[in-house]
Every structure is written in structure tokens, then in C-alpha cells.
Design a protein around this motif. Sequence first.
Motif, PDB file in Angstrom:
ATOM      1  N   PRO A   7       0.834  -1.196   0.000  1.00 23.29           N
ATOM      2  CA  PRO A   7       0.000   0.000   0.000  1.00 23.29           C
ATOM      3  C   PRO A   7       0.867   1.243   0.000  1.00 23.29           C
ATOM      4  O   PRO A   7       1.934   1.280   0.589  1.00 23.29           O
ATOM      5  N   SER A  25      -4.711  -2.347  -0.413  1.00 24.56           N
ATOM      6  CA  SER A  25      -5.460  -2.204   0.836  1.00 24.56           C
ATOM      7  C   SER A  25      -6.439  -3.359   1.006  1.00 24.56           C
ATOM      8  O   SER A  25      -6.553  -3.948   2.094  1.00 24.56           O
ATOM      9  N   HIS A  28      -4.678  -6.602   1.889  1.00 24.83           N
ATOM     10  CA  HIS A  28      -4.246  -6.588   3.287  1.00 24.83           C
ATOM     11  C   HIS A  28      -5.427  -6.907   4.213  1.00 24.83           C
ATOM     12  O   HIS A  28      -5.289  -7.693   5.169  1.00 24.83           O
ATOM     13  N   LEU A  29      -6.584  -6.337   3.936  1.00 21.96           N
ATOM     14  CA  LEU A  29      -7.775  -6.611   4.742  1.00 21.96           C
ATOM     15  C   LEU A  29      -8.175  -8.084   4.672  1.00 21.96           C
ATOM     16  O   LEU A  29      -8.555  -8.687   5.676  1.00 21.96           O
ATOM     17  N   GLY A  46      -7.627   2.085   4.198  1.00 23.19           N
ATOM     18  CA  GLY A  46      -6.289   1.535   4.010  1.00 23.19           C
ATOM     19  C   GLY A  46      -5.546   2.160   2.850  1.00 23.19           C
ATOM     20  O   GLY A  46      -4.312   2.241   2.848  1.00 23.19           O
TER      21      GLY A  46
END
Length: 208
Positions: A7, A25, A28-29, A46
Motif C-alpha cells: 500500500p 489495501s 491486506h484486509l 487503508g
Amino acid sequence: MDATTEPGRTAWGDAEGRRRDILASAEHLLQESGYAALTMRGIAAGAGVSAGTVYQYFGGKEEVFVALTAQRLDHIERVLADVDRTIGIAAVLREILPLITELWRRLGRSASQWEAKVLAEGRRSKDAIASITDYRRVLHQLDQTLREAAAERGQTVIDDPVLPHWVWDALIGTADDLLLGGSQQGRIKPERVVEFATEAIERSILVR
């Protein structure tokens, strides 16, 4: 995170960079909390943008998930297309196994949730169809590459349409073992697992 999904904060006006930030983002989530926790608001936070900006690029989180999957599958397809066929089937599989392992680590555990929501609800959305198309394209390339690698060594691969599906599933199973450390409980090193699995797959798909 790897270099393709880190990111960042993209400069205003860089649409492609902004899209990368949004996907990074979201990925990653997914890693942290899974598909059920993925929201457009969370993706936006994010990526350092507003939720409205995210909607300028993607119609919803299903579309984001499809884009992430396509990104990973496209990379695998390119590697399969470019890999040296003379190294043999097992070595070809060892070239793509790290990519499949990374795909499974980042997105695999969310795939079943996504499928249950999007694919199992009857009529398929354009995003679901696109995801299926990406997967089929990779399997086609996998089948072609394995056959060409076999031919380079005077071998013949079994002629059966189930073959690339079975090979893919076998690689996913190996990736899952590597990620969970199942074989390591028996004091088997990951390198040995990879060697055994890829050689076993090669033996199983060749005409004797």
C-alpha cells in the motif's frame, strides 16, 4: 507484502497508482480478517482515499476480489507461458508453486466465502464470469505448458480434460501444507515436501 501489493500514497492524478493502492489495501484486509470483514469503507481507509473514490474504480467488494484474483492468476499465467520447457514437468511445477502458495495465502481462505456469496446464488454476475474465465485461462496454459515440457523430454502426458484441474488442486493442497506446516510436524522439511509433491505429480500424469 510483496512489491506488487505494497500500500502507498499515490500522487493525485495517477489513476493506475490509485487503483494499485486500493487493491493493496483490499488484499491486506483479506489477509487480516477474511472476506466477510472486507468493506469498501475499510478498503478506502487503508488506501488513504474516500469510499467514493474506491467506487470510481470498483462497483463493490466482489469486483475488488475478482481484480485481486485476476492479478495473481495473470502472473501465474505469464510465468507458465515463459518458463523454460526443457527443465521438465516437476521443475516447471516448482517454478509456479511459490506463486500458487502466495495466492492461497493471500486470497485462498477468502475464496470459499466469495464463492458462497457470489457463485452459489444462482445467476452469475459479470464479475463472477470474469473470475471463472481467468481461472480457465490459467488452466489452459498449465495444460499446454506441461505437454510441451513433456515433449521436450520425449514424454507424453495423459490425454484427459481433468488433468490440469487435478494438477492445480494438487498444487493447492501442497501450498496448504506448506502454509500450515503440516508435514513439518513430522519433521519433514518444506523443501522435501515440494520435491516429493512435484515429482509425484509428474509421475502421475505421464503415459507409461
